[in-house]
Design an enzyme around this catalytic site. Structure first.
Site, PDB file in Angstrom:
ATOM      1  CE  LYS A  53      -3.733  -2.567   2.174  1.00 29.30           C
ATOM      2  NZ  LYS A  53      -4.429  -2.958   3.412  1.00 29.30           N
ATOM      3  CD  GLN A  97      -3.180  -4.505   6.619  1.00 30.10           C
ATOM      4  OE1 GLN A  97      -3.100  -3.553   5.862  1.00 30.10           O
ATOM      5  NE2 GLN A  97      -3.806  -5.621   6.275  1.00 30.10           N
ATOM      6  CG  ASP A 120      -9.404  -0.295   4.700  1.00 30.10           C
ATOM      7  OD1 ASP A 120      -9.155  -0.542   3.498  1.00 30.10           O
ATOM      8  OD2 ASP A 120      -8.624  -0.554   5.624  1.00 30.10           O
TER       9      ASP A 120
END
Ligand code: NAP
Length: 288
Positions: A53, A97, A120
């Site tokens: 990422k 994460q 997200d």
């Protein structure tokens, strides 16, 4: 092999190129899109995902920063950081994460992220907007799948689609997105008695079960489009999807590889969400 590949690597490069142009235009206007990643513990797979990422941010000219915590950190330490990032004008996207260590309440942490920075798409505000058909930062993996289908010119309206898996991050949101585009959608789960009964009727099959080989060619309709979301590490160390690739590719018309398929698009969509969040946050600030 009858099927042609849907090349997630090439499509993601295309998206990242577009994001680079958009991020440069925003930067020239004084708003450089910024993403903050929070990594807790030392899970090797999470390390790789975060590295990918960060690399994609560099490729697109997006500012990125990584905040690390030890695996025994407290929930309040993480929540305090998120509160600071929520208020930071240089950060437009916050990514936690997953998975998190056991002592941390994942939902309590995720729901602390300001919905406007929830790149997200896991906040209840954004998931609710997805259900209601409103504007939302949508979860990256299903958004990546929809982008693949659109860019490959794959018809969705009026098609029969089967989604295998009902998780909040893949199965449910991709089902909602396909419904919104006019597909007739069946969602299967681990209790489904005869998966093949559903997959063999489907024009589009999205497989997100986390079980290698859960779908094979004998379960598919000829000409189906197969989207393999699964990422599984086999005992021999190799990566595999959820679909038995060779038998499925002999029957399908289009198929995504693993690796080089959905995973690459997921990362590209994170960058796209960050750039969009930066644009929207800047527009809202300008309107005040
Ligand atoms: P998850 O939360 O474990 O959900 C798996 C879903 O599959 C569950 O709903 C489960 O049903 C269902 N399932 C399991 N075995 C099944 C079977 N034999 N038949 C039908 N349904 C079955 O997993 P996830 O987070 O959605 O991820 C799924 C896979 O995608 C994993 O391999 C993950 O690594 C991968 N993934 C890839 C990306 C990417 O970017 N490519 C992103 C996210 C996830 P129940 O609900 O009944 O248990």
């Amino acid at each position: 092999m009858a099927a042609s590949l849907i090349d997630g690597a090439a499509l993601s490069r295309q998206v990242l190129g577009e994001m680079r142009t958009q991020a440069a235009a925003l930067s020239a206007a004084g708003v450089r899109p910024g993403l903050a990643a929070i990594l807790i513990g030392a899970d090797p797979a999470s390390e790789i995902y975060v590295r990918n990422k960060t690399r994609a941010c560099e490729e697109a000219g997006v500012h990125s920063e990584l905040h690390r915590f030890a695996s025994d950190c407290s929930e309040s330490e993480v929540i305090d950081l998120i509160a600071r990032l929520n208020a930071d004008i240089n950060i437009h996207g916050i990514l936690v994460q997953l998975p998190l260590p056991r002592q941390l309440n994942t939902q309590r942490i995720l729901q602390t992220v300001r919905p406007e920075k929830d790149v997200d798409g896991f906040s209840w505000v954004n998931l609710g907007a997805l259900v209601a058909g409103g504007p939302a930062l949508a979860p990256c993996t299903p958004l990546g799948i929809m982008t693949m289908l659109e860019r490959e010119g794959i018809e969705i309206e009026g098609r029969d689609a089967v989604v295998i898996g009902r998780s909040v991050i893949v199965g449910k949101p991709i089902a909602l997105m396909l419904i919104a585009r006019g597909a007739t959608v069946t969602v299967c789960n681990s209790k489904t008695r005869d998966l093949g009964l559903y997959t063999s009727r489907a024009d589009i099959v999205v497989v997100a079960a986390g079980k290698p080989g859960v779908v094979n060619g004998a379960m598919l309709k000829r000409g189906a489009v197969v989207i393999d979301v699964g990422i599984n590490r086999l005992p021999n160390g190799k990566l595999a999807g959820d679909v038995d690739f060779d038998s499925a590719a002999a029957v399908a018309s289009r198929i995504t590889p693993v690796p080089g398929g959905v995973g690459r698009m997921t990362v590209a969509m994170l960058i796209s969400n960050t750039v969009n969040a930066a644009r929207q946050i800047a527009a809202a600030a300008g309107a005040r």
